[in-house]
Scaffold this motif. Sequence first.
Motif, PDB file in Angstrom:
ATOM      1  N   LYS A  30      -1.297  90.292  84.391  1.00 18.68           N
ATOM      2  CA  LYS A  30      -0.414  91.440  84.144  1.00 18.68           C
ATOM      3  C   LYS A  30       0.977  91.267  84.758  1.00 18.68           C
ATOM      4  CE  LYS A  30      -3.659  93.891  82.104  1.00 18.68           C
ATOM      5  NZ  LYS A  30      -3.567  94.252  80.668  1.00 18.68           N
ATOM      6  N   TYR A  31       1.379  90.043  85.082  1.00 20.73           N
ATOM      7  CA  TYR A  31       2.707  89.885  85.662  1.00 20.73           C
ATOM      8  C   TYR A  31       3.784  90.098  84.593  1.00 20.73           C
ATOM      9  CZ  TYR A  31       1.694  85.017  84.199  1.00 20.73           C
ATOM     10  OH  TYR A  31       1.325  83.889  83.510  1.00 20.73           O
ATOM     11  N   LYS A  32       4.969  90.519  85.056  1.00 22.75           N
ATOM     12  CA  LYS A  32       6.022  90.991  84.152  1.00 22.75           C
ATOM     13  C   LYS A  32       7.004  89.911  83.694  1.00 22.75           C
ATOM     14  CE  LYS A  32       4.694  95.325  84.698  1.00 22.75           C
ATOM     15  NZ  LYS A  32       4.092  96.127  83.607  1.00 22.75           N
ATOM     16  N   LYS A  33       7.189  88.881  84.498  1.00 23.07           N
ATOM     17  CA  LYS A  33       8.196  87.866  84.204  1.00 23.07           C
ATOM     18  C   LYS A  33       7.526  86.540  83.841  1.00 23.07           C
ATOM     19  CE  LYS A  33      11.638  89.847  87.360  1.00 23.07           C
ATOM     20  NZ  LYS A  33      12.487  89.576  88.542  1.00 23.07           N
ATOM     21  N   HIS A  34       8.056  85.890  82.814  1.00 22.36           N
ATOM     22  CA  HIS A  34       7.487  84.620  82.383  1.00 22.36           C
ATOM     23  C   HIS A  34       7.523  83.579  83.499  1.00 22.36           C
ATOM     24  CE1 HIS A  34       6.219  81.512  79.620  1.00 22.36           C
ATOM     25  NE2 HIS A  34       7.271  80.776  79.933  1.00 22.36           N
ATOM     26  N   ALA A  35       8.568  83.604  84.315  1.00 21.67           N
ATOM     27  CA  ALA A  35       8.705  82.616  85.393  1.00 21.67           C
ATOM     28  C   ALA A  35       7.569  82.697  86.406  1.00 21.67           C
ATOM     29  CB  ALA A  35      10.044  82.797  86.098  1.00 21.67           C
ATOM     30  N   GLU A  36       6.902  83.839  86.473  1.00 23.98           N
ATOM     31  CA  GLU A  36       5.809  83.993  87.431  1.00 23.98           C
ATOM     32  C   GLU A  36       4.594  83.156  87.080  1.00 23.98           C
ATOM     33  OE1 GLU A  36       4.946  88.023  88.908  1.00 23.98           O
ATOM     34  OE2 GLU A  36       6.753  88.665  87.847  1.00 23.98           O
ATOM     35  N   ILE A  37       4.597  82.563  85.920  1.00 23.28           N
ATOM     36  CA  ILE A  37       3.509  81.670  85.555  1.00 23.28           C
ATOM     37  C   ILE A  37       3.370  80.527  86.557  1.00 23.28           C
ATOM     38  CG2 ILE A  37       4.842  80.111  84.072  1.00 23.28           C
ATOM     39  CD1 ILE A  37       2.502  80.172  82.121  1.00 23.28           C
ATOM     40  N   ALA A  38       4.490  80.156  87.174  1.00 19.55           N
ATOM     41  CA  ALA A  38       4.463  79.070  88.155  1.00 19.55           C
ATOM     42  C   ALA A  38       3.611  79.409  89.371  1.00 19.55           C
ATOM     43  CB  ALA A  38       5.894  78.747  88.599  1.00 19.55           C
ATOM     44  N   TYR A  39       3.386  80.677  89.621  1.00 22.54           N
ATOM     45  CA  TYR A  39       2.592  81.097  90.774  1.00 22.54           C
ATOM     46  C   TYR A  39       1.135  81.385  90.403  1.00 22.54           C
ATOM     47  CZ  TYR A  39       7.397  81.891  92.254  1.00 22.54           C
ATOM     48  OH  TYR A  39       8.736  81.746  92.512  1.00 22.54           O
ATOM     49  N   HIS A  40       0.848  81.603  89.138  1.00 28.56           N
ATOM     50  CA  HIS A  40      -0.501  81.981  88.714  1.00 28.56           C
ATOM     51  C   HIS A  40      -1.252  80.855  88.004  1.00 28.56           C
ATOM     52  CE1 HIS A  40       0.039  86.288  89.643  1.00 28.56           C
ATOM     53  NE2 HIS A  40       1.296  86.099  89.256  1.00 28.56           N
ATOM     54  N   PHE A  41      -0.541  80.060  87.228  1.00 26.61           N
ATOM     55  CA  PHE A  41      -1.218  79.029  86.448  1.00 26.61           C
ATOM     56  C   PHE A  41      -1.878  77.943  87.295  1.00 26.61           C
ATOM     57  CE2 PHE A  41      -1.069  74.999  83.978  1.00 26.61           C
ATOM     58  CZ  PHE A  41      -2.002  75.334  82.999  1.00 26.61           C
ATOM     59  N   PRO A  42      -1.273  77.476  88.396  1.00 29.22           N
ATOM     60  CA  PRO A  42      -1.921  76.399  89.166  1.00 29.22           C
ATOM     61  C   PRO A  42      -3.353  76.710  89.592  1.00 29.22           C
ATOM     62  CG  PRO A  42       0.347  76.646  89.866  1.00 29.22           C
ATOM     63  CD  PRO A  42       0.067  77.794  88.941  1.00 29.22           C
ATOM     64  N   LYS A  43      -3.620  77.926  90.004  1.00 27.40           N
ATOM     65  CA  LYS A  43      -4.985  78.291  90.398  1.00 27.40           C
ATOM     66  C   LYS A  43      -5.933  78.201  89.213  1.00 27.40           C
ATOM     67  CE  LYS A  43      -3.491  81.483  94.038  1.00 27.40           C
ATOM     68  NZ  LYS A  43      -3.465  82.915  94.491  1.00 27.40           N
ATOM     69  N   PHE A  44      -5.485  78.705  88.076  1.00 25.38           N
ATOM     70  CA  PHE A  44      -6.300  78.643  86.868  1.00 25.38           C
ATOM     71  C   PHE A  44      -6.536  77.194  86.448  1.00 25.38           C
ATOM     72  CE2 PHE A  44      -6.381  78.546  82.138  1.00 25.38           C
ATOM     73  CZ  PHE A  44      -7.594  79.204  81.948  1.00 25.38           C
ATOM     74  N   GLN A  47       1.845  91.201  79.689  1.00 22.95           N
ATOM     75  CA  GLN A  47       2.903  92.132  80.076  1.00 22.95           C
ATOM     76  C   GLN A  47       4.280  91.472  80.094  1.00 22.95           C
ATOM     77  OE1 GLN A  47       2.218  95.547  80.750  1.00 22.95           O
ATOM     78  NE2 GLN A  47       0.310  94.873  79.808  1.00 22.95           N
ATOM     79  N   GLU A  48       4.381  90.225  79.670  1.00 16.71           N
ATOM     80  CA  GLU A  48       5.693  89.559  79.644  1.00 16.71           C
ATOM     81  C   GLU A  48       6.054  89.202  78.204  1.00 16.71           C
ATOM     82  OE1 GLU A  48       6.490  86.018  79.328  1.00 16.71           O
ATOM     83  OE2 GLU A  48       4.607  84.969  79.704  1.00 16.71           O
ATOM     84  N   TYR A  49       7.340  88.953  77.967  1.00 12.99           N
ATOM     85  CA  TYR A  49       7.861  88.881  76.599  1.00 12.99           C
ATOM     86  C   TYR A  49       7.225  87.772  75.768  1.00 12.99           C
ATOM     87  CZ  TYR A  49      10.736  84.872  77.997  1.00 12.99           C
ATOM     88  OH  TYR A  49      11.150  83.648  78.439  1.00 12.99           O
ATOM     89  N   MET A  50       6.734  86.715  76.388  1.00 13.10           N
ATOM     90  CA  MET A  50       6.156  85.616  75.631  1.00 13.10           C
ATOM     91  C   MET A  50       4.887  86.043  74.892  1.00 13.10           C
ATOM     92  SD  MET A  50       7.017  82.405  75.055  1.00 13.10           S
ATOM     93  CE  MET A  50       7.854  81.786  76.514  1.00 13.10           C
ATOM     94  N   TYR A  51       4.242  87.073  75.394  1.00  8.94           N
ATOM     95  CA  TYR A  51       3.004  87.519  74.753  1.00  8.94           C
ATOM     96  C   TYR A  51       3.293  88.126  73.373  1.00  8.94           C
ATOM     97  CZ  TYR A  51      -1.194  90.103  73.618  1.00  8.94           C
ATOM     98  OH  TYR A  51      -2.298  90.582  72.959  1.00  8.94           O
TER      99      TYR A  51
END
Length: 259
Positions: free
Chosen positions: A235-249, A207-211
């Motif tokens: 499904k997050y909208k902003k690329h910067a939100e990767i900082a909050y989701h990627f660490p868990k993964f 859902q973010e532009y990098m996709y």
Amino acid sequence: MKAEKINKYIEYGTTKLKVLYKEKRFKSEGYTIKYMLEKNDSDSLIVVLSGIPRQGLKARYNYGRTLSKIKANKLFILDDFGYDQRGAWYLGKNKDFKIKEATHKLIKKVKKDLNIENTIYCGSSKGGYNALMFGLEDKGSTIIAGGPQYYLGERLTNGVYPTYTLPYIMGENYNDEDIQVLNDLLPNIVKKSKENDCKIFLHYSDQEYMYDTHVRYLVKDLHDNEINFVEDVHKYKKHAEIAYHFPKFLVKSLNKILS
């Protein structure tokens, strides 16, 4: 999300302290690569490639605190090159691509010194791009990448980084052919790595532009070249939100790989 933001700031502070007594330097190919090596009783090495910070900040090491409980050797490599020290995608200056060669040599030396059997490359966004770049050229490696770019020339000419980064990497008088060279860099590595027996853990949001501009083409090429990969789609909208989701993964994937 609030907890993730707090953890991000804590990680930034603890990493700054760690740099004071753990950072080392490796000189090769006319460049000095800064890195931190954390040793463990393990035959696995996690190579962490740095992302790019927001404008006005210099590059910094990523995911040190995130990986603090992971029992493996960890090599954090800093890319603070470029005119603004935000990074040169571990490539080089004026088309020499010598930073890439020097980084390869550092990784190879650490692997030899520690008798490494299992190498895992990881990073997000720019770091994800570089995890794929280095990992796919290392036979049998595992790669954990979050929201990576795929066509680097396009990424560096879309209004986000062109002022400093592209002239540093490809020269002040770069042209369309130089941009195409960067666009082709990672796709060519993907196409050549079919027999390298690498496995990729890929995190991204559709859902973010990098996709639409990058990740979906990477996914297609991985499929077409029969490279083993698993997806973690958000499904997050902003690329910067990767900082909050990627660490868990990242932690979840490492626990699975190292178990």
